[in-house]
Structures are given as structure tokens and as C-alpha cells.
Design a protein around this motif. Structure first.
Motif, short mmCIF file in Angstrom:
data_model
loop_
_atom_site.label_atom_id
_atom_site.label_comp_id
_atom_site.label_asym_id
_atom_site.label_seq_id
_atom_site.Cartn_x
_atom_site.Cartn_y
_atom_site.Cartn_z
N PRO A 20 0.80 -1.23 0.00
CA PRO A 20 0.00 0.00 0.00
C PRO A 20 0.83 1.29 0.00
N GLU A 21 2.03 1.24 0.55
CA GLU A 21 2.88 2.46 0.59
C GLU A 21 3.34 2.88 -0.81
N ILE A 22 3.14 1.99 -1.79
CA ILE A 22 3.47 2.35 -3.17
C ILE A 22 2.62 3.53 -3.65
N THR A 23 1.54 3.82 -2.92
CA THR A 23 0.75 5.02 -3.25
C THR A 23 1.67 6.24 -3.35
N HIS A 24 2.74 6.25 -2.55
CA HIS A 24 3.65 7.40 -2.56
C HIS A 24 4.39 7.54 -3.90
N ALA A 25 4.42 6.46 -4.68
CA ALA A 25 5.07 6.55 -5.99
C ALA A 25 4.09 7.06 -7.05
N TYR A 26 2.79 6.86 -6.83
CA TYR A 26 1.85 7.12 -7.92
C TYR A 26 0.85 8.25 -7.66
N LEU A 27 0.63 8.61 -6.39
CA LEU A 27 -0.39 9.63 -6.10
C LEU A 27 0.22 10.97 -5.71
N ARG A 28 -0.53 12.01 -5.95
CA ARG A 28 -0.14 13.38 -5.59
C ARG A 28 -1.33 14.03 -4.91
N CYS A 29 -1.04 15.04 -4.09
CA CYS A 29 -2.14 15.81 -3.49
C CYS A 29 -2.92 16.47 -4.62
N PRO A 30 -4.26 16.25 -4.68
CA PRO A 30 -5.02 16.84 -5.79
C PRO A 30 -5.13 18.36 -5.68
N ARG A 31 -4.84 18.92 -4.50
CA ARG A 31 -4.96 20.37 -4.36
C ARG A 31 -3.65 21.08 -4.70
N CYS A 32 -2.51 20.60 -4.13
CA CYS A 32 -1.26 21.35 -4.34
C CYS A 32 -0.22 20.56 -5.15
N GLY A 33 -0.52 19.30 -5.42
CA GLY A 33 0.40 18.51 -6.25
C GLY A 33 1.56 17.90 -5.49
N SER A 34 1.58 18.05 -4.16
CA SER A 34 2.71 17.54 -3.37
C SER A 34 2.72 16.00 -3.34
N ILE A 35 3.94 15.48 -3.24
CA ILE A 35 4.08 14.02 -3.07
C ILE A 35 4.18 13.67 -1.58
N ASP A 36 4.19 14.71 -0.73
CA ASP A 36 4.43 14.49 0.71
C ASP A 36 3.08 14.42 1.43
N PHE A 37 2.58 13.20 1.60
CA PHE A 37 1.28 13.04 2.28
C PHE A 37 1.36 11.83 3.20
#
Lengths: 264, 131
Positions: free
Chosen positions: B98-115
Motif C-alpha cells: 500500500p505504501e506504493i501510493t507514494h510513488a503514484y499519487l499526488r495531493c489533488p490540491r497542491c500537487g505535493s508528493i508528501d502526504f
């Protein structure tokens, strides 16, 4: 914890449990030795040593697994030219054999995308991989560790209590300063240290050997800086013919002796 | 199948808990499953039935699916990614780790990869009821 319920004197365990932790020991039950290739600093050649060590052991007829635990900066897949291999799904995942090594890496799933992981996420990804990967019967599981003494080191010590550490350093005082802290941590936690390899040696010096002796850690040997190594990355035949590989292959004899493992 | 590995982990945990609590018969087991795991419940249930020891044969398994909640560390936005936003290969990668989400998702509001993954990952034993 007692609780009344529709069944009368039932017992209810209300502490939430992460089910993955219960199977990690089972997944490595038939692995004889778990070796964490580790260092206090990055860039000292851990991944190269872990890859060469795995290849050397596999060619001697041992059952070998290599687990690239440098989850945010994996590189062994480049050294070993893993390409399009994928794990097989069979009641979990079974690592594919790459050059005779059961090989596991997050890159099967992250591909070439950057995968930034904070501490908790790193631990969760590691636990997930440990819980679902079926290593089968192995003589050696080699773990290519990320540098330092943060999450990965603490997690591996906590999750695989019988891990033995192989420490890599360069001749640099800076690298050894961080290695000293790693050795102190492992010693305090009573974790076995197999020994230390001095990599990228460029001139005569007994600094690392003398200091390893002082710390009571076996000096397994030195590996000279090999200017041809870079050109051999990704080509396992070329890699196997480098002076670097030949030297690691020689040190493997020392390592097997240190582990009291008879050569096959 | 990955579901089998997680089912084995659940059964192993239930056995540990019931031994610790001295339970000889189990009536009910509740499991919390993170949506990100994308577990096929039919396969998971089948695996549990195949793997359970005799003293669990009358136990009812209850499943609680926890919706994914991500929170951006930069702008504070909270969101739940929709499964149909992701292509099949990405969903499969996240299913395994599930942590692979960090490779594929971005914050839809600011585009950050840090979530942060606030909720929606893992398989947790909520409780075991028995005697």
C-alpha cells in the motif's frame, strides 16, 4: 480481558493487532542465515557488495536470496540487470530467480518512480514485504540495507532477531566514524556482527583494520578501488570478471569461516 | 494469491490471541481491512476457511472495510482517492504494498508528493470472541 456478551463468560481481546507481524518468522523459517549488509554512511558500496556476495554464494551452490531493502533508493536491480522479471503469486509472492538468486525488490511495484517514504511508511512497506514474501529454503538471505541507523536498521533488528550484520566502510575516517556508531548500537543490542569489509581502498593504510580490532570486530578484508567496475554494472558476466568481484569472492571464504559454514 | 498470505497471517494471529487468552472455542472474529489493500473478500474468506484449525470452524468472520484517507503534509488537504482513478497495474502494485501510493499519487490540491496515509491500510484483528 473479560466481558459479558450474548455468549456469557466470553473473552474479548480488544487490543487491535497488526496480523502481518505473526507470520514474519514463518516466512523465513527455512532460511539458515540472514545477513544484513550495512553501513553508517551511503556510497560505500553496500549494494555492490550485497550483489557480489549473493552471486558468489549462489555460484558455490548455496541457496541464496537477495532482498533490496533500500526501499527509497534501490539499486541492486541495476547491478544484476533484473529487467522485466516479476514475482510469482502463490499464496503470497515468490521472488523470481535472477542469476540463481531469489531476488526481491520494491522496484517490481514502484518501477522507476521515486517512492518517498517517511519512517512509518517505510516500516509498513518493510513489514508488508516480509509478511507476504515466501523465501522458501535458503542457506543465505542477504539484505541490502539503506545507510545509517534509523528505521531500516531498527526494524530489521526488531523483526528478524537472528540477523547478522556485515559492515561495509571505505578507508575514510568520515565513513568509519559513522560505522563506529553502528557497531556500538549493534553491540549494545547484542546483535551479531560477522565482520567488516574495507571497500574502495586507494592507498596503504591500516587505519580501518587497527580500529576494527580495537572494537573487537573481525576485519574480513580490503577491496581496492576498481576503476573498471562502473562499466560492468548491469552486465553480470562483466561484473563477475572485475577485480572487485574477485576480491569479494575471496572474502566470501573468510565470511563462510566466520559463520562456520562448510563450503559445499 | 496475496490474499492467502494475509489470511495465513490472520489465522496465525487469532491462534496466538486465543492461546494467550485461553480460548478453546471461537465464536466471532472481527477484522479491519484497509481499502488500499484492495483485498478480494471472496478469495480472502475462502482462504480463511481452508486455513482455519478445527476450533475455529464455527467462528463467524466479520469484515470492516476502512476507507482510504490521505492527508497532504504541505497544504493539509485530506482526500480519498477513487479506485477508478488508478489504472489496473497501479492498483495491483498498491494491493501488494500500500505504501506504493507514494510513488503514484499526488495531493489533488497542491500537487505535493508528501502526504500521510491516515487510514485505509493494513489488515488488523479487531477482536476475537470466544470461551
Amino acid at each position: 480481558m473479560k466481558s459479558s456478551s450474548k455468549w456469557g463468560n466470553d473473552v474479548v481481546n480488544d487490543k487491535l493487532k497488526d496480523v502481518r507481524l505473526s507470520v514474519i518468522d514463518e516466512r523465513i523459517r527455512d532460511v539458515k542465515n540472514v545477513i544484513a549488509v550495512s553501513s553508517g554512511k551511503g556510497g560505500v558500496g553496500k549494494s555492490l557488495v550485497a550483489s557480489a556476495l549473493s552471486l558468489s554464494l549462489a555460484r558455490r551452490g548455496y541457496g541464496v536470496g537477495l532482498f533490496d531493502l533500500d526501499l527509497t533508493s534501490p539499486s541492486t536491480h541495476i547491478i544484476l540487470d533484473v529487467k522485466d522479471a516479476q514475482p510469482i503469486e502463490d499464496r503470497g509472492i515468490v521472488p523470481p530467480k535472477i542469476h540463481g538468486i531469489s531476488y526481491m525488490s520494491i522496484t517490481y511495484y514502484s518501477r522507476d518512480k521515486p517512492t518517498p517514504l517517511r519512517g512509518r511508511d517505510f516500516s509498513n512497506a518493510l513489514i508488508e514485504l516480509m509478511a507476504i514474501t515466501r523465501w522458501g529454503t535458503l542457506d543465505f538471505l542477504i539484505i541490502d540495507m539503506p545507510p545509517g541507523i534509523s528505521d531500516a536498521t531498527l526494524d530489521i533488528i526488531g523483526l528478524i532477531k537472528r540477523s547478522k550484520f556485515l559492515i561495509i566502510t571505505t578507508p575514510s575516517k568520515l565513513a568509519f566514524e559513522t560505522v563506529k556508531k553502528l557497531i556500538k548500537l549493534l553491540s549494545d543490542l547484542h546483535i551479531e556482527i560477522i565482520g567488516i569489509i574495507e571497500n574502495m581502498k586507494i592507498k596503504e593504510s591500516d587505519f580501518i583494520k587497527v580500529n576494527a580490532d580495537k572494537l573487537g570486530v573481525k576485519y574480513l578484508g580490503e577491496v581496492n578501488f576498481d576503476e573498471n567496475l562502473e562499466d560492468a554494472l548491469g552486465d553480470v558476466d562483466k561484473f563477475s570478471n572485475t577485480e572487485f568481484f574477485k576480491r569479494i569472492d575471496g572474502i566470501v571464504e573468510e565470511l563462510l569461516k566466520a559463520l562456520a559454514f562448510e563450503a559445499q | 494469491m496475496h490474499e492467502w498470505a494475509l489470511a495465513e497471517a490472520l489465522i496465525s494471529t487469532v491462534i496466538q490471541v486465543s492461546k494467550k487468552e485461553g480460548l478453546r472455542k471461537i465464536f466471532e472474529i472481527e477484522v479491519r481491512i484497509g481499502e488500499l489493500q484492495d483485498i478480494d473478500l471472496e478469495i480472502f474468506k475462502f482462504a480463511l476457511i481452508q486455513l482455519r484449525p478445527d476450533y475455529l470452524k464455527d467462528a463467524e468472520f466479520k469484515f470492516k472495510i476502512v476507507k482510504t484517507k490521505l492527508k497532504c503534509r504541505i497544504c493539509g488537504h485530506e482526500w480519498s482517492p477513487r479506485k477508478d482513478e488508478l489504472d489496473e497495474s497501479v492498483r495491483e502494485a498498491i494491493h501488494f504494498i500500500p505504501e506504493i501510493t507514494h510513488a503514484y499519487l499526488r495531493c489533488p490540491r497542491c500537487g505535493s508528493i508528501d502526504f500521510d496515509i491516515i487510514e485505509g491500510r493494513g489488515v488488523w484483528l479487531e477482536y476475537v470472541r470466544g470461551k
